[in-house]
Design a protein around this motif. Sequence first.
Motif, PDB file in Angstrom:
ATOM      1  N   LEU A  99      -1.271   6.311  -3.267  1.00 26.65           N
ATOM      2  CA  LEU A  99      -1.735   5.654  -2.039  1.00 26.65           C
ATOM      3  C   LEU A  99      -0.577   5.406  -1.077  1.00 26.65           C
ATOM      4  CD1 LEU A  99      -4.248   3.004  -3.474  1.00 26.65           C
ATOM      5  CD2 LEU A  99      -4.821   5.017  -2.102  1.00 26.65           C
ATOM      6  N   ILE A 100       0.550   4.936  -1.605  1.00 37.62           N
ATOM      7  CA  ILE A 100       1.691   4.628  -0.738  1.00 37.62           C
ATOM      8  C   ILE A 100       2.317   5.901  -0.172  1.00 37.62           C
ATOM      9  CG2 ILE A 100       4.012   3.641  -0.667  1.00 37.62           C
ATOM     10  CD1 ILE A 100       3.067   1.560  -2.714  1.00 37.62           C
ATOM     11  N   GLU A 101       2.476   6.901  -1.004  1.00 38.27           N
ATOM     12  CA  GLU A 101       3.064   8.150  -0.510  1.00 38.27           C
ATOM     13  C   GLU A 101       2.177   8.797   0.551  1.00 38.27           C
ATOM     14  OE1 GLU A 101       3.802  10.357  -4.091  1.00 38.27           O
ATOM     15  OE2 GLU A 101       5.822   9.483  -4.346  1.00 38.27           O
ATOM     16  N   ASN A 102       0.872   8.748   0.353  1.00 32.05           N
ATOM     17  CA  ASN A 102      -0.041   9.269   1.375  1.00 32.05           C
ATOM     18  C   ASN A 102       0.079   8.470   2.671  1.00 32.05           C
ATOM     19  OD1 ASN A 102      -1.008  11.267  -0.300  1.00 32.05           O
ATOM     20  ND2 ASN A 102      -2.848  10.143  -0.920  1.00 32.05           N
ATOM     21  N   PHE A 103       0.185   7.150   2.530  1.00 25.35           N
ATOM     22  CA  PHE A 103       0.327   6.297   3.715  1.00 25.35           C
ATOM     23  C   PHE A 103       1.605   6.654   4.478  1.00 25.35           C
ATOM     24  CE2 PHE A 103       1.892   2.724   6.098  1.00 25.35           C
ATOM     25  CZ  PHE A 103       0.762   2.159   6.671  1.00 25.35           C
ATOM     26  N   ASP A 106       6.241   5.806  10.677  1.00 19.63           N
ATOM     27  CA  ASP A 106       6.878   4.799  11.527  1.00 19.63           C
ATOM     28  C   ASP A 106       6.077   3.505  11.593  1.00 19.63           C
ATOM     29  OD1 ASP A 106       8.929   6.622  12.211  1.00 19.63           O
ATOM     30  OD2 ASP A 106       7.597   7.555  13.694  1.00 19.63           O
ATOM     31  N   SER A 107       5.140   3.325  10.685  1.00 18.74           N
ATOM     32  CA  SER A 107       4.294   2.136  10.690  1.00 18.74           C
ATOM     33  C   SER A 107       5.106   0.856  10.476  1.00 18.74           C
ATOM     34  CB  SER A 107       3.240   2.248   9.581  1.00 18.74           C
ATOM     35  OG  SER A 107       2.570   1.023   9.398  1.00 18.74           O
ATOM     36  N   GLU A 108       4.631  -0.226  11.031  1.00 12.37           N
ATOM     37  CA  GLU A 108       5.263  -1.527  10.799  1.00 12.37           C
ATOM     38  C   GLU A 108       5.167  -1.926   9.322  1.00 12.37           C
ATOM     39  OE1 GLU A 108       2.927  -5.077  12.077  1.00 12.37           O
ATOM     40  OE2 GLU A 108       1.569  -3.581  12.971  1.00 12.37           O
ATOM     41  N   TYR A 109       4.192  -1.329   8.620  1.00 12.22           N
ATOM     42  CA  TYR A 109       4.025  -1.633   7.190  1.00 12.22           C
ATOM     43  C   TYR A 109       4.923  -0.778   6.294  1.00 12.22           C
ATOM     44  CZ  TYR A 109      -0.378  -3.523   9.067  1.00 12.22           C
ATOM     45  OH  TYR A 109      -1.320  -4.200   9.794  1.00 12.22           O
ATOM     46  N   ALA A 110       5.541   0.249   6.861  1.00 13.33           N
ATOM     47  CA  ALA A 110       6.289   1.217   6.057  1.00 13.33           C
ATOM     48  C   ALA A 110       7.415   0.579   5.242  1.00 13.33           C
ATOM     49  CB  ALA A 110       6.828   2.336   6.952  1.00 13.33           C
ATOM     50  N   PRO A 111       8.258  -0.299   5.812  1.00 12.24           N
ATOM     51  CA  PRO A 111       9.341  -0.884   4.995  1.00 12.24           C
ATOM     52  C   PRO A 111       8.816  -1.644   3.771  1.00 12.24           C
ATOM     53  CG  PRO A 111       9.747  -1.249   7.335  1.00 12.24           C
ATOM     54  CD  PRO A 111       8.365  -0.695   7.219  1.00 12.24           C
TER      55      PRO A 111
END
Length: 270
Positions: free
Chosen positions: A234-238, A244-249
């Motif tokens: 799920l995380i790798e797909n995201f 560059d999402s704000e949630y990425a870090p």
Amino acid sequence: MKFKHLLLLCFLAVVTLGCKSEFETIRTSGNPETTLAKANEYFDAEEYGKAQTLYELTIAPYRGTAEAEQIAYRYAYTYYYTEQYVLASYYFKNFVTTYGGSPLKEEADFMAAYSNYKLSPIYRLDQSYSVKAIEGFEEFANRYPQSERLTEANRLIDEMRAKMEEKDFESAKLYMDIGRYEAAQRSFENVLKDYPETKRGEEIRYLMAISQYEYANRSFLERQRERFAKDVVLIENFLGRYPDSEYAPELRTLLQKDKARLKELENVRY
């Protein structure tokens, strides 16, 4: 003063009784022509309750006549204007079925769906009438692809779908808030499936990764490996979709935790 006040009350009573007497006289007259004429007067004067009562008395006598179509059309509208939307939708549909060749058919078809739209509640409540309205407007769009009302029908569909999406999204978040992470996962997946055009895609996929981590972390040891592995996916797909999402870090940090835990579990196996 008391005498004048009494006279005024008597006058008002006479006027009121007179109006009622006129309506009751027409209602009980048994004369279809007079009843229909007065029903039309009431309708034009926006006294829809009285018009409804009188139109109802004219339906049987005028069945099969030229006047029947207009009676049925106005009768349906009396329910709409008195905010009896369930019955309004029913009678507009009945009009469409009965008078399939009428130039008023398109309007009645639209109003049948629109009456259900008027029953569509705020997003927190049951959305059964929203579903009915959407189905009605979709049928309308298929029947009248060139209609001037098509833009409005599509706008209303979008409005109700947004409301239904909001309800489903908030339900999924509620599952997450109360710690029912598996149910939250299924609910978020359904939102993405049912509303592929959603503008919440990024947030939903982020919440799915977070809830999956919590679900895995709280699972029995023998189920943790597959559930942490799913979170990695799920995380790798995201991150592939929203680098560059704000949630990425936050999710990159969570990904490291997932992989570390999977390594620990692999060592446990051996």
